[in-house]
Design a protein around this motif. Structure first.
Motif, short mmCIF file in Angstrom:
data_model
loop_
_atom_site.label_atom_id
_atom_site.label_comp_id
_atom_site.label_asym_id
_atom_site.label_seq_id
_atom_site.Cartn_x
_atom_site.Cartn_y
_atom_site.Cartn_z
N VAL A 255 0.84 -1.20 0.00
CA VAL A 255 0.00 0.00 0.00
C VAL A 255 0.87 1.25 0.00
O VAL A 255 0.61 2.22 -0.70
N ILE A 256 1.95 1.21 0.79
CA ILE A 256 2.87 2.36 0.85
C ILE A 256 3.51 2.61 -0.51
O ILE A 256 3.72 3.76 -0.92
N GLN B 214 -2.74 10.22 -0.96
CA GLN B 214 -3.56 9.91 0.22
C GLN B 214 -2.67 9.65 1.43
O GLN B 214 -2.97 10.09 2.54
N LEU B 215 -1.56 8.93 1.21
CA LEU B 215 -0.63 8.64 2.31
C LEU B 215 0.08 9.90 2.78
O LEU B 215 0.32 10.08 3.98
N TYR B 216 0.44 10.79 1.83
CA TYR B 216 1.06 12.07 2.22
C TYR B 216 0.11 12.85 3.15
O TYR B 216 0.54 13.39 4.18
N ILE B 217 -1.16 12.91 2.75
CA ILE B 217 -2.16 13.62 3.56
C ILE B 217 -2.32 12.94 4.92
O ILE B 217 -2.37 13.60 5.96
N LEU B 218 -2.42 11.61 4.90
CA LEU B 218 -2.60 10.85 6.13
C LEU B 218 -1.47 11.11 7.12
O LEU B 218 -1.71 11.41 8.30
N VAL B 219 -0.23 11.00 6.65
CA VAL B 219 0.93 11.21 7.53
C VAL B 219 0.96 12.65 8.03
O VAL B 219 1.25 12.90 9.21
N THR C 240 -9.75 15.73 11.38
CA THR C 240 -8.68 14.78 11.03
C THR C 240 -9.23 13.38 10.84
O THR C 240 -8.89 12.69 9.87
N VAL C 241 -10.09 12.93 11.76
CA VAL C 241 -10.66 11.59 11.67
C VAL C 241 -11.48 11.44 10.39
O VAL C 241 -11.40 10.42 9.69
N SER C 242 -12.27 12.47 10.08
CA SER C 242 -13.11 12.42 8.89
C SER C 242 -12.27 12.26 7.62
O SER C 242 -12.59 11.46 6.75
N ILE C 243 -11.18 13.00 7.55
CA ILE C 243 -10.29 12.91 6.39
C ILE C 243 -9.68 11.52 6.28
O ILE C 243 -9.64 10.91 5.20
N ILE D 185 -1.28 1.95 9.59
CA ILE D 185 -0.25 2.99 9.53
C ILE D 185 -0.59 4.12 10.51
O ILE D 185 0.28 4.62 11.22
N VAL D 186 -1.88 4.51 10.56
CA VAL D 186 -2.33 5.55 11.49
C VAL D 186 -2.02 5.15 12.93
O VAL D 186 -1.50 5.94 13.72
N GLY D 187 -2.33 3.88 13.26
CA GLY D 187 -2.08 3.40 14.61
C GLY D 187 -0.61 3.46 14.99
O GLY D 187 -0.25 3.86 16.10
N CYS D 188 0.25 3.06 14.04
CA CYS D 188 1.69 3.09 14.31
C CYS D 188 2.17 4.52 14.55
O CYS D 188 2.94 4.78 15.48
N ILE D 189 1.71 5.46 13.72
CA ILE D 189 2.10 6.87 13.88
C ILE D 189 1.61 7.40 15.23
O ILE D 189 2.33 8.07 15.96
N ASN D 190 0.35 7.08 15.56
CA ASN D 190 -0.24 7.59 16.79
C ASN D 190 0.49 7.09 18.03
O ASN D 190 0.90 7.88 18.89
#
Length: 499
Positions: free
Chosen positions: A265-266, A274-279, A392-395, A411-416
C-alpha cells in the motif's frame, strides 16, 4: 433545526449505533490518557509498601519512579501491538467481532486493576495497564472505520467527528472521576482504574444488536440481502438508492485487484497522495502542541495566583472546553467542510501559540499577562477541538476506499502510538532546554501543515468515495493520466494487512 430533528427520527438506528461504538471506541482512549495522573502518588506509595512487605526494606525513590514510568508507558506499548494486529484481524474476522473481543480484553484489565490492591500486587497494575493499551489499540483503530462505514454521505462528516467527541468526553470523564472527592482518594484508586471496564461491558452487551457496516456486507461478504437489511436498520425507511449506487460503484471499483500488504500500500502509486495527507494530518495532530498546552496550563494557573485546591477544577474547565468545541465541530463540519476546518484551525492555533510564547516570556514583567495566558490556553484548546480534532478523523476515513482502509489505519495506529511514546520521552527535555519557546517548534509544524493542506487536500464534503478517489488521481497520476478510473481496478480478493 427541523432538518436535524427529521434526521434524528429517520436515522435513529444510526445514532444509537454511533453512541454504542463511541462508548467502547475512542472514549476509553481519552479516559486512560487523563485518569492515570490522579492516582500517581497513591500507586507509588503502594509499590513501596508492597516491596517492604515482601522484602523487608524500602525501594529507592528512583526505582519507584522507574516502575511508575513503566506502568505509564506500557500502555503505549500495548496500544502499538494492538494496532499492529488489528488490521489483519478485522479483515479476517470482521470489525464487529473484533470489537467485542476487545471488550473482553478491557474487562480482564479492569478486574486486574480492581483487585491489585487486595492481592498486594503492583504487577497486576502493570499487566492491566498493558491490556488496556492492547484493547485501546484495537478500539481506536476499529471505531473510526466502523462509524465512517455505517453513515450515509450527507452525515459522514458528522459521524466521523463523533470519534473526537467521545475521545474528549473520555478525557473529561477521567478528570471528573479522578477528583479526590469521587474516586481519586487513596482508598478508592483501584476502582478508579477499573471503572473503564463499565464502558466495555455496556458495549459488549449492546453491540450484538447492531449490524456490520453495509459496505462491508456488500463489498467484502457479497451479501446483498444483509446489506439492504443493514441499511434499513441504520438509515430507516426512505429513498437511499443514490447511496446504494455509490457503494455498488465502489464494489465494482475494487473488484479484481491483487492482495495488498501494508508495505505494498505504501508503494502503490494510486495511493501516494492519500498517504502524504494521512501522515501530515496524523503527525500534526500529535505535534500541534496540545500536550504542551496541557503541561503548561498547571504552571500558568499557579502563576496566575489560583488557589492550589482550585487548579484541578480550572483544568477540568480546559477539558470541558475541548469537549464542547469537539461537539461544535461535529455540527459545523458539513457546513464548512473538512479542508477549511483543518487549515483554518491550524492557522488560528498558530496565532495563539505565537501570542502565548510572548505572554509566557514576559509574564514576570507584567502581572496582567498571567490572566491573558489563561485566556489563550482556553482559546488554543477551543480552536484545536473545533478544527483538527474532529476533521482529522473524517479525512482519514474518507480518502481511502473500503479495501485499503484497514492497511491505512494500521499505519495511522503506528504513527499515533509511536508519536505518543516519542513525545513522552523527549518533551520533558525540550521543555527543560527551551522553556516557553518550545511552542515555536509546534508553531512551525502548524504553519507547514496549514500550507500543505490548503494547497493539496481536495475537499471531501458531500462526495462519494469514488469521487474523492478521482480527485486524488489528478495528484497521483497527473492530468494526462486521469484515465485511471474505477473500471481499471483488478479482481476482488481478501485484503491482508500483514506487514
Amino acid at each position: 433545526m427541523a432538518t436535524f430533528f427529521s434526521d434524528l427520527v429517520q436515522f435513529q438506528g444510526l445514532f444509537q449505533m454511533i453512541l454504542v461504538l463511541g462508548i467502547g471506541g475512542s472514549f476509553p482512549y481519552g479516559f486512560h490518557i487523563s485518569v492515570i495522573n490522579y492516582p500517581s502518588v497513591h500507586i507509588r506509595k503502594f509499590i513501596n509498601e508492597t516491596w517492604i512487605e515482601r522484602h523487608g526494606s524500602p525501594l529507592h525513590p528512583e526505582t519507584i519512579m522507574l516502575l511508575w514510568s513503566f506502568i505509564v508507558s506500557v500502555y503505549g506499548i500495548g496500544g502499538f501491538l494492538g494496532s499492529l494486529c488489528c488490521g489483519y484481524l478485522t479483515t479476517k474476522y470482521r470489525k464487529k467481532k473484533c470489537q467485542m473481543f476487545t471488550n473482553l480484553i478491557m474487562l480482564v484489565a479492569a478486574l486486574l486493576m480492581a483487585f491489585s490492591k487486595t492481592a498486594k500486587s503492583f504487577e497486576m497494575i502493570l499487566a492491566g495497564r498493558f491490556l488496556y493499551g492492547v484493547g485501546t489499540g484495537f478500539s481506536l483503530n476499529i471505531h473510526p472505520q466502523y462509524v465512517g462505514e455505517i453513515s450515509p454521505k450527507k452525515l459522514r462528516g458528522f459521524t466521523n467527528s463523533t470519534v473526537a467527541v467521545f475521545l474528549t468526553l473520555g478525557k473529561l470523564t477521567g478528570q471528573v472521576v479522578g477528583l479526590r472527592e469521587i474516586l481519586g482518594s487513596e482508598a478508592l484508586w483501584p476502582w478508579l482504574l477499573a471503572s473503564s471496564g463499565l464502558s466495555a461491558l455496556v458495549q459488549l452487551v449492546t453491540l450484538p444488536f447492531f449490524p456490520d457496516s453495509p459496505s462491508y456486507l456488500l463489498i467484502q461478504k457479497g451479501n446483498e440481502e444483509a446489506f439492504r437489511k443493514a441499511i434499513r436498520k441504520l438509515w430507516g425507511e426512505g429513498d437511499h438508492q443514490a447511496e446504494v449506487d455509490d457503494i455498488m460503484k465502489e464494489k465494482v471499483a475494487v473488484t479484481s485487484t491483487k492482495t495488498l500488504r501494508v508495505l505494498e500500500v505504501i508503494k502503490e502509486r494510486s495511493l501516494r497522495w492519500q498517504l502524504y495527507i494521512l501522515v501530515t494530518v496524523m503527525t500534526t495532530l500529535q505535534l500541534c502542541g496540545i500536550n504542551a498546552i496541557y503541561f503548561y496550563s498547571f504552571e500558568v494557573f499557579h502563576t496566575a495566583k489560583f488557589e492550589e485546591y482550585l487548579i484541578p477544577y480550572v483544568s477540568l474547565g480546559v477539558g470541558l472546553c475541548e469537549c464542547l468545541s469537539s461537539i461544535l465541530c461535529s455540527t459545523l463540519i458539513e457546513r464548512f467542510g473538512r479542508k477549511v476546518l483543518l487549515w483554518g484551525g491550524y492557522t488560528l492555533m498558530c496565532s495563539v501559540l505565537a501570542l502565548l510564547t510572548m505572554t509566557l516570556s514576559l509574564q514576570h514583567q507584567f502581572f496582567w499577562l498571567h490572566y491573558f495566558s489563561v485566556i489563550l490556553i482556553f482559546l488554543f484548546v477551543f480552536f484545536y477541538g473545533i478544527g483538527p480534532s474532529g476533521a482529522t478523523v473524517s479525512i482519514m476515513v474518507e480518502i481511502f476506499s473500503q479495501s485499503y482502509r484497514p492497511s491505512a489505519f494500521l499505519i495511522v495506529g503506528c504513527i499515533n502510538w509511536m508519536g505518543l511514546f516519542v513525545l513522552g520521552m523527549i518533551f520533558p527535555l525540550i521543555v527543560d532546554n527551551l522553556g516557553p519557546f518550545c511552542f515555536l517548534i509546534f508553531l512551525g509544524i502548524l504553519v507547514l501543515s496549514a500550507i500543505f493542506i490548503y494547497l493539496y487536500l481536495p475537499e471531501t464534503k458531500g462526495k462519494s468515495i469514488m469521487e474523492i478517489k478521482a480527485e486524488f488521481n489528478k495528484l497521483n497520476f497527473g492530468k494526462k493520466e486521469i484515465s485511471v478510473t474505477e473500471n481499471n481496478f483488478p479482481k476482488e480478493q481478501l485484503f491482508c494487512t500483514k506487514l
